[in-house]
Design an enzyme around this catalytic site. Structure first.
Site, PDB file in Angstrom:
ATOM      1  N   ASP A 113      52.892  50.441   2.088  1.00  0.00           N
ATOM      2  CA  ASP A 113      54.442  50.885   2.318  1.00  0.00           C
ATOM      3  C   ASP A 113      55.120  49.805   1.347  1.00  0.00           C
ATOM      4  OD1 ASP A 113      56.738  48.676   3.610  1.00  0.00           O
ATOM      5  OD2 ASP A 113      55.712  47.662   4.791  1.00  0.00           O
ATOM      6  N   LYS A 152      66.284  48.854   0.460  1.00  0.00           N
ATOM      7  CA  LYS A 152      65.355  48.317  -0.701  1.00  0.00           C
ATOM      8  C   LYS A 152      65.956  48.666  -2.312  1.00  0.00           C
ATOM      9  CE  LYS A 152      63.853  45.638   2.643  1.00  0.00           C
ATOM     10  NZ  LYS A 152      62.756  46.024   3.371  1.00  0.00           N
ATOM     11  N   TRP A 170      55.328  41.450   6.304  1.00  0.00           N
ATOM     12  CA  TRP A 170      55.587  42.576   6.082  1.00  0.00           C
ATOM     13  C   TRP A 170      54.015  43.413   7.096  1.00  0.00           C
ATOM     14  CZ3 TRP A 170      59.778  43.648   8.561  1.00  0.00           C
ATOM     15  CH2 TRP A 170      60.609  43.472   8.058  1.00  0.00           C
TER      16      TRP A 170
HETATM   17  C1  LIG Z   1      62.104  45.537   5.056  1.00  0.00           C
HETATM   18  C2  LIG Z   1      61.077  46.202   4.995  1.00  0.00           C
HETATM   19  C3  LIG Z   1      59.835  46.668   5.972  1.00  0.00           C
HETATM   20  C4  LIG Z   1      60.987  46.929   6.879  1.00  0.00           C
HETATM   21  O1  LIG Z   1      61.947  48.072   6.660  1.00  0.00           O
HETATM   22  P1  LIG Z   1      63.235  48.524   8.139  1.00  0.00           P
HETATM   23  O2  LIG Z   1      64.168  49.587   7.196  1.00  0.00           O
HETATM   24  O3  LIG Z   1      64.554  47.106   8.537  1.00  0.00           O
HETATM   25  O4  LIG Z   1      62.256  48.768   9.216  1.00  0.00           O
HETATM   26  C5  LIG Z   1      59.432  47.037   6.150  1.00  0.00           C
HETATM   27  N1  LIG Z   1      58.246  46.448   5.436  1.00  0.00           N
HETATM   28  C6  LIG Z   1      58.365  45.887   3.548  1.00  0.00           C
HETATM   29  C7  LIG Z   1      57.643  46.053   3.060  1.00  0.00           C
HETATM   30  C8  LIG Z   1      59.885  45.887   3.493  1.00  0.00           C
HETATM   31  O5  LIG Z   1      60.447  44.808   3.006  1.00  0.00           O
END
Ligand SMILES: *Cc1c(COP(=O)(O)O)cnc(C)c1O
Length: 360
Positions: A172, A196, A101
């Protein structure tokens, strides 16, 4: 029957939350309509939306000088929305790379910003480590430092918050937010895709320090301008109303269970048990350095990779679903977010022991 769902995202939600949503699915607050079918600008929805924000603020102890935004586009949109809001095209930014990511965020930053400094890249360990604080090569005048505190695919989690000497730190937190208490004041901006640990997909929560608003590039699409979104209370345009509502129920569920201190303690125990079972087995293996193992995403391999298919199939038949690792890395992965109870982790451990005894 509800399975124990180890999916990385969209992930398991608390059954109590789903049951409440089902209860009021067709007729919300005696309005004769679902929460999905009413105006986001009407009093009932606005009251719910404000309450969700204040519950989230309470859970994370968000200081008063931070704005909380409910936006769309998921975590991935923020890979571009952050640079467009916080850095001029000719600026310098620092990116810390610890896996999938943060690599995706780096690629997007490179498209939008002239000077992207990779402050650390853990490729040498195959992304099983985080950099030591002293090994972060931060620029003197970066617009911000971006990192991913928990790499969802690699299962690598920072055990510390980087010290950026006053440069805004952007995190993030898609797969770690709400898993334990954090000190929001250490961050300039936090973003997290909802699917998540917050609620259904379609929603991304952004927590941004007020002084970072108003720095967006002139040509930024208005719906992505944090200042415009903040000025309208995240109602610049129609927000993802159902996701916002369900996230609100999750926040209430967390508060009723003692908030993030209690949740963090439960998550610590869950992770400790699962890593303990993996390390104690000789048949299963987790490649991540011990001090930076994720509490939320636990990847593991089998001594005989040919058995992975059978492992996933038999686990599924036993009510333990979605244990296949990410398509880019293979192996297995157990995501054990807030909604996964300790019993689910214990059921997985019992299954792993039984599988090893039969096939190992
Ligand atoms: C799942 C995830 C993303 C991407 O999320 P989307 O909603 O599919 O754009 C970005 N960063 C992390 C750390 C993730 O776990």
């Amino acid at each position: 029957m509800r399975a124990f769902n180890f999916a990385a995202g969209p992930a398991m939600l608390p059954v109590e939350v789903l049951e409440q949503a089902r209860e009021e699915f067709t007729d919300w607050h005696r309005l004769g309509a679902s929460v999905m079918e009413i105006s986001h600008r009407g009093k009932p929805f606005l009251a719910m939306a404000r309450e969700a924000e204040s519950d989230l603020r309470e859970l994370l102890a968000v200081p008063a000088n931070y704005r909380v935004l409910f936006m769309q586009g998921g975590g991935a949109a923020q890979f571009s929305v952050v640079p467009l809001n916080l850095a001029a095209a000719d600026a310098t930014v620092d990116q810390v790379v610890t896996g999938h990511w943060s690599q995706r965020a780096l690629a997007e930053a490179r498209r939008l910003i002239a000077h992207v400094n990779v402050a650390a890249d853990e490729g040498a360990s195959k992304y099983t480590t985080v950099p030591r604080p002293a090994d972060l090569k931060l620029s003197a005048r970066a617009a911000y430092v971006h990192y991913c505190p928990n790499e969802t695919i690699g299962g690598v989690e920072f055990p510390y918050v980087p010290d950026t000497s006053g440069v805004p730190l952007v995190a993030d937190m898609s797969s770690t937010i709400l898993s334990r208490p954090i000190d929001v004041s250490r961050f300039g901006l936090i973003y997290a895709g909802a699917q998540k640990n917050i609620g259904p997909s379609g929603l991304v929560v952004v927590i941004v320090r007020q002084d970072l608003l108003g720095r967006a590039r002139k040509d930024i699409p208005a719906v992505w301008d944090y200042q415009a979104v903040a000025a309208e209370g995240s109602m610049f345009n129609t927000p993802p109303t159902f996701s916002w509502y369900l996230a609100g129920l999750v926040f209430k569920w967390l508060k009723a269970r003692g908030g993030l201190a209690a949740m963090g303690e439960r998550n610590r125990v869950k992770a400790e048990r699962l890593y303990g079972a993996i390390d104690g087995s000789g048949f299963y293996r987790n490649p991540v350095a011990r001090e930076c193992r994720s509490w939320m995403n636990v990847p593991f391999t089998l001594a005989a990779p040919a058995l992975e298919g059978a492992f996933a199939t038999e686990a599924g038949a036993a009510g333990l679903i979605n244990l296949e690792g990410h398509r880019s890395v293979g192996g297995m992965r157990a995501s054990i977010y807030n909604a996964m109870p300790l019993e689910g982790v214990e059921a997985l451990i019992a299954f792993m022991k039984d599988f090893e005894r039969r096939k190992g």
